[in-house]
Design an enzyme around this catalytic site. Structure first.
Site, mmCIF file in Angstrom:
data_model
loop_
_atom_site.group_PDB
_atom_site.id
_atom_site.type_symbol
_atom_site.label_atom_id
_atom_site.label_comp_id
_atom_site.label_asym_id
_atom_site.label_seq_id
_atom_site.Cartn_x
_atom_site.Cartn_y
_atom_site.Cartn_z
ATOM 1 N N HIS A 24 0.774 -1.111 0.013
ATOM 2 C CA HIS A 24 0.087 0.021 -0.027
ATOM 3 C C HIS A 24 0.854 1.291 -0.027
ATOM 4 C CE1 HIS A 24 0.547 -1.297 4.145
ATOM 5 N NE2 HIS A 24 0.604 0.112 4.536
ATOM 6 N N HIS B 95 0.764 5.383 1.131
ATOM 7 C CA HIS B 95 0.011 6.430 1.712
ATOM 8 C C HIS B 95 0.218 7.652 1.372
ATOM 9 C CE1 HIS B 95 0.204 4.276 5.997
ATOM 10 N NE2 HIS B 95 1.371 3.580 5.234
HETATM 11 P P1 DGP Z 1 1.716 0.459 7.418
HETATM 12 O O1 DGP Z 1 1.981 1.046 8.662
HETATM 13 O O2 DGP Z 1 2.333 1.088 6.088
HETATM 14 O O3 DGP Z 1 1.520 -1.039 7.367
HETATM 15 O O4 DGP Z 1 0.019 1.255 7.429
HETATM 16 C C1 DGP Z 1 -1.059 0.472 7.588
HETATM 17 C C2 DGP Z 1 -2.168 1.784 7.721
HETATM 18 O O5 DGP Z 1 -3.420 0.812 7.506
HETATM 19 C C3 DGP Z 1 -1.990 2.288 8.975
HETATM 20 O O6 DGP Z 1 -2.024 3.852 8.791
HETATM 21 C C4 DGP Z 1 -3.524 2.108 9.533
HETATM 22 C C5 DGP Z 1 -4.295 1.437 8.318
HETATM 23 N N1 DGP Z 1 -5.372 0.592 8.655
HETATM 24 C C6 DGP Z 1 -5.323 -0.457 9.343
HETATM 25 N N2 DGP Z 1 -6.375 -1.225 9.461
HETATM 26 C C7 DGP Z 1 -7.209 -0.298 8.789
HETATM 27 C C8 DGP Z 1 -8.658 -0.635 8.480
HETATM 28 O O7 DGP Z 1 -9.276 -1.589 8.885
HETATM 29 N N3 DGP Z 1 -9.034 0.167 7.488
HETATM 30 C C9 DGP Z 1 -8.510 1.373 7.016
HETATM 31 N N4 DGP Z 1 -9.001 2.039 6.133
HETATM 32 N N5 DGP Z 1 -7.148 1.418 7.377
HETATM 33 C C10 DGP Z 1 -6.502 0.682 8.162
#
Ligand code: DGP
Length: 153
Positions: free
Chosen positions: A107, A109
């Protein structure tokens, strides 16, 4: 978790793609999905994922799938700029748990940034409220979505 390992079908982004978790979509096409991060580090913090690749990180993703992801990143960044008028856009992508990656489905950001406002989980939502309210995310997604649809990547 190191860079070694295998893709797990029950990671949260796989569950979002399967429609098993709530999600506030900003943009969707055949290859990608963009949605609001539930733990925003700033207003409009968005994520872009591949719908077609079972890649955990940039080392594993097929180049065409990566190109599709980055094309959507540009679209979302362009839409966020118009919608929220930030002073800058922070774009980040982590590979491996030791870098801070917590969800093992590749992913990207995209975090709008404003002069003098630090990146941080408390910078937009109230202190103590790490997780955004679903209603706030829904309202923000509705505000931003038309600008992303109109953006030309
Ligand atoms: P990373 O640390 O790069 O793996 O970021 C993962 C991101 O995903 C973190 O910023 C929070 C987000 N995240 C975790 N669970 C969920 C979810 O259930 N829904 C959404 N929309 N975001 C989520």
């Amino acid at each position: 978790m190191s860079l070694d390992g295998v893709y797990e079908d029950n990671n949260v982004f796989a569950l979002i793609l399967q429609g098993k978790l709530p999600n506030h979509t900003l943009w969707e096409d055949d290859a990608t999905l963009a949605f609001l991060d539930v733990n925003p580090q700033g207003k409009g913090h968005s994520l872009v994922i591949s719908k077609t690749s079972r890649a955990r990180n940039i080392l594993e993703i097929e180049p065409p799938a990566l190109c599709a992801v980055m094309t959507t990143v540009k679209r979302v960044a362009t839409g966020l700029r118009t919608a929220l008028k930030p002073d800058g856009l922070h774009i980040a992508q982590f590979n491996g748990g030791d870098t801070g990656q917590s969800v093992f489905h590749l992913h990207v950001h995209i975090v709008p940034r404003w002069t003098g406002k630090n990146l941080g989980i408390l910078s937009y939502y109230e202190e103590g409220g790490r997780r955004a309210e679903q209603a706030d995310l829904a309202a923000l997604a509705a505000e931003i979505r038309p600008f992303i649809a109109a953006a030309k990547p």
